[in-house]
Design an enzyme around this catalytic site. Structure first.
Site, PDB file in Angstrom:
ATOM      1  N   MET A  31       0.854  -1.193   0.000  1.00 46.18           N
ATOM      2  CA  MET A  31       0.000   0.000   0.000  1.00 46.18           C
ATOM      3  C   MET A  31       0.893   1.247   0.000  1.00 46.18           C
ATOM      4  SD  MET A  31      -3.434  -0.924   2.054  1.00 46.18           S
ATOM      5  CE  MET A  31      -2.887  -0.558   3.703  1.00 46.18           C
ATOM      6  N   LEU A  34       6.557   3.061   1.713  1.00 52.85           N
ATOM      7  CA  LEU A  34       7.510   1.956   1.827  1.00 52.85           C
ATOM      8  C   LEU A  34       8.571   2.216   2.899  1.00 52.85           C
ATOM      9  CD1 LEU A  34       8.036   1.207  -1.972  1.00 52.85           C
ATOM     10  CD2 LEU A  34       6.364   0.208  -0.397  1.00 52.85           C
ATOM     11  N   HIS A  35       8.961   1.133   3.562  1.00 52.23           N
ATOM     12  CA  HIS A  35      10.050   1.187   4.536  1.00 52.23           C
ATOM     13  C   HIS A  35      10.928  -0.039   4.323  1.00 52.23           C
ATOM     14  CE1 HIS A  35       7.621  -1.781   6.559  1.00 52.23           C
ATOM     15  NE2 HIS A  35       6.618  -0.920   6.680  1.00 52.23           N
ATOM     16  N   HIS A  38       9.294  -3.428   3.664  1.00 57.97           N
ATOM     17  CA  HIS A  38       8.866  -3.687   2.278  1.00 57.97           C
ATOM     18  C   HIS A  38      10.075  -3.992   1.394  1.00 57.97           C
ATOM     19  CE1 HIS A  38       5.554  -0.781   3.545  1.00 57.97           C
ATOM     20  NE2 HIS A  38       4.855  -1.803   3.126  1.00 57.97           N
ATOM     21  N   GLY A 148       4.720  -9.975   3.998  1.00 59.25           N
ATOM     22  CA  GLY A 148       5.498  -9.896   5.228  1.00 59.25           C
ATOM     23  C   GLY A 148       4.880 -10.704   6.365  1.00 59.25           C
ATOM     24  N   GLU A 149       5.732 -11.325   7.147  1.00 62.53           N
ATOM     25  CA  GLU A 149       5.262 -12.054   8.341  1.00 62.53           C
ATOM     26  C   GLU A 149       4.791 -11.107   9.426  1.00 62.53           C
ATOM     27  OE1 GLU A 149       8.153 -14.775   9.839  1.00 62.53           O
ATOM     28  OE2 GLU A 149       7.515 -16.358   8.471  1.00 62.53           O
ATOM     29  N   LYS A 150       5.129  -9.830   9.306  1.00 71.60           N
ATOM     30  CA  LYS A 150       4.644  -8.836  10.258  1.00 71.60           C
ATOM     31  C   LYS A 150       3.115  -8.929  10.356  1.00 71.60           C
ATOM     32  CE  LYS A 150       3.872  -4.613  12.086  1.00 71.60           C
ATOM     33  NZ  LYS A 150       2.572  -4.314  11.530  1.00 71.60           N
ATOM     34  N   ASP A 151       2.463  -9.076   9.195  1.00 69.48           N
ATOM     35  CA  ASP A 151       1.010  -9.289   9.162  1.00 69.48           C
ATOM     36  C   ASP A 151       0.786 -10.793   9.031  1.00 69.48           C
ATOM     37  OD1 ASP A 151       0.032  -6.458   9.112  1.00 69.48           O
ATOM     38  OD2 ASP A 151       1.322  -6.418   7.359  1.00 69.48           O
ATOM     39  N   MET A 185       8.825  -2.760  11.911  1.00 70.87           N
ATOM     40  CA  MET A 185       8.606  -1.641  10.984  1.00 70.87           C
ATOM     41  C   MET A 185       7.196  -1.703  10.422  1.00 70.87           C
ATOM     42  SD  MET A 185      12.074  -0.912   8.984  1.00 70.87           S
ATOM     43  CE  MET A 185      13.606  -0.736   9.904  1.00 70.87           C
TER      44      MET A 185
END
Ligand code: PAF
Length: 278
Positions: A31, A34-35, A38, A148-151, A185
């Protein structure tokens, strides 16, 4: 040279050309805003394919009316500069009318998985995510897509959706990238005030503590309740959940199966989520 396209037709044409010559294609849906998190997915996509596609689309259907769709951070020129530097081949940046016609009626729902944990607090979220990701995957038809595994729950939902719909794509999870103090992040970290930012790493600290305790044989309920209490005491305004679940199904954990600790909590007006393996 990186190319930016804004219509499904153009994107399909580029990708079809690559497929024709037998090139392997990767997709990283984003979305924007970016950081480094990403960018590590983008690098993974690049390594796993001959041609890398990144999509930038702030998807309205995954935001509830009271959520941050209008204020979600957007900086396309900065995003494009980062992607160009990372040697991405194609950026797909459609506007809302490209993705959703006025008479769009189809929703994709992964039942069960979409209603638990995050789904209890954001009931429409995974329907919006699964719908837009199904569209992006069908539009692009990549060989591999990286999330990402973050989500973590989102990754589980997408895996189930791709499998159930027989989408010919390999779904890969990318490691969570953290700040030096442990905070995962996230584009939404920019919402945190200075004071909130100093408290934010407690979330990772507490779920890491739960993982350690569960691994050493402590009762799951007690470890989760203690972490919730610690977060409350640290100044998190409300803890939506701290839970330990089966790492694949997100159902209640069973003996001998891999487990995951997942949590969501509010710091002021910002909702943070995080997860770690046990
Ligand atoms: O994780 C995100 O940024 C979004 O949920 C995604 C996967 C790009 C779908 O809009």
């Amino acid at each position: 040279m990186m190319e930016v396209v804004r219509t499904v037709a153009e994107m399909r044409e580029r990708v079809a050309g690559w497929r024709h010559t037998g090139e392997r294609i990767s997709l990283v849906p984003t979305m924007g805003a970016l950081h480094e998190g990403h960018m590590s997915l983008v690098r993974q996509g690049d390594e796993l394919s001959d041609r890398s596609v990144v999509s930038i689309f702030v998807n309205p259907t995954q935001f509830a009316p009271h959520e941050d769709f209008t204020t979600y951070p957007r900086d396309e020129s900065r995003d494009l500069a980062m992607l160009e530097k990372a040697d991405v081949d194609l950026v797909f940046a459609p506007d809302v009318t490209q993705m959703y016609r006025d008479d769009h009626r189809t929703k994709v729902e992964v039942q069960g998985l979409s209603q638990i944990l995050e789904g209890q607090f954001r009931p429409q979220f995974f329907i919006g995510v699964a719908t837009v990701c199904a569209k992006l995957l069908i539009q692009t038809m990549p060989d591999v897509a990286i999330f990402g595994e973050k989500d973590y729950q989102q990754l589980c939902v997408i895996r189930a959706m791709a499998r159930d719909l027989d989408l010919p794509v390999q779904i890969i999870g990318g490691d969570t990238i953290r700040e030096s103090d442990g905070l995962a992040m996230s584009s939404r970290n920019t919402y945190l005030s200075n004071t909130e930012r100093t408290l934010a790493p407690y979330l990772h600290q507490e779920i890491t503590g739960v993982a350690r305790r569960v691994k050493s044989g402590d009762a799951i309920e007690v470890a989760c309740a203690d972490a919730t209490q610690q977060l409350d005491a640290a100044g998190f305004k409300s803890v939506d959940y701290v839970a330990v679940r089966d790492a694949e199904t997100l159902e209640m954990p069973a003996q001998g199966r891999p487990m995951r600790v997942l949590a969501a909590a509010w710091l002021g007006k910002t909702r943070l989520i995080d997860n770690v393996a046990v």
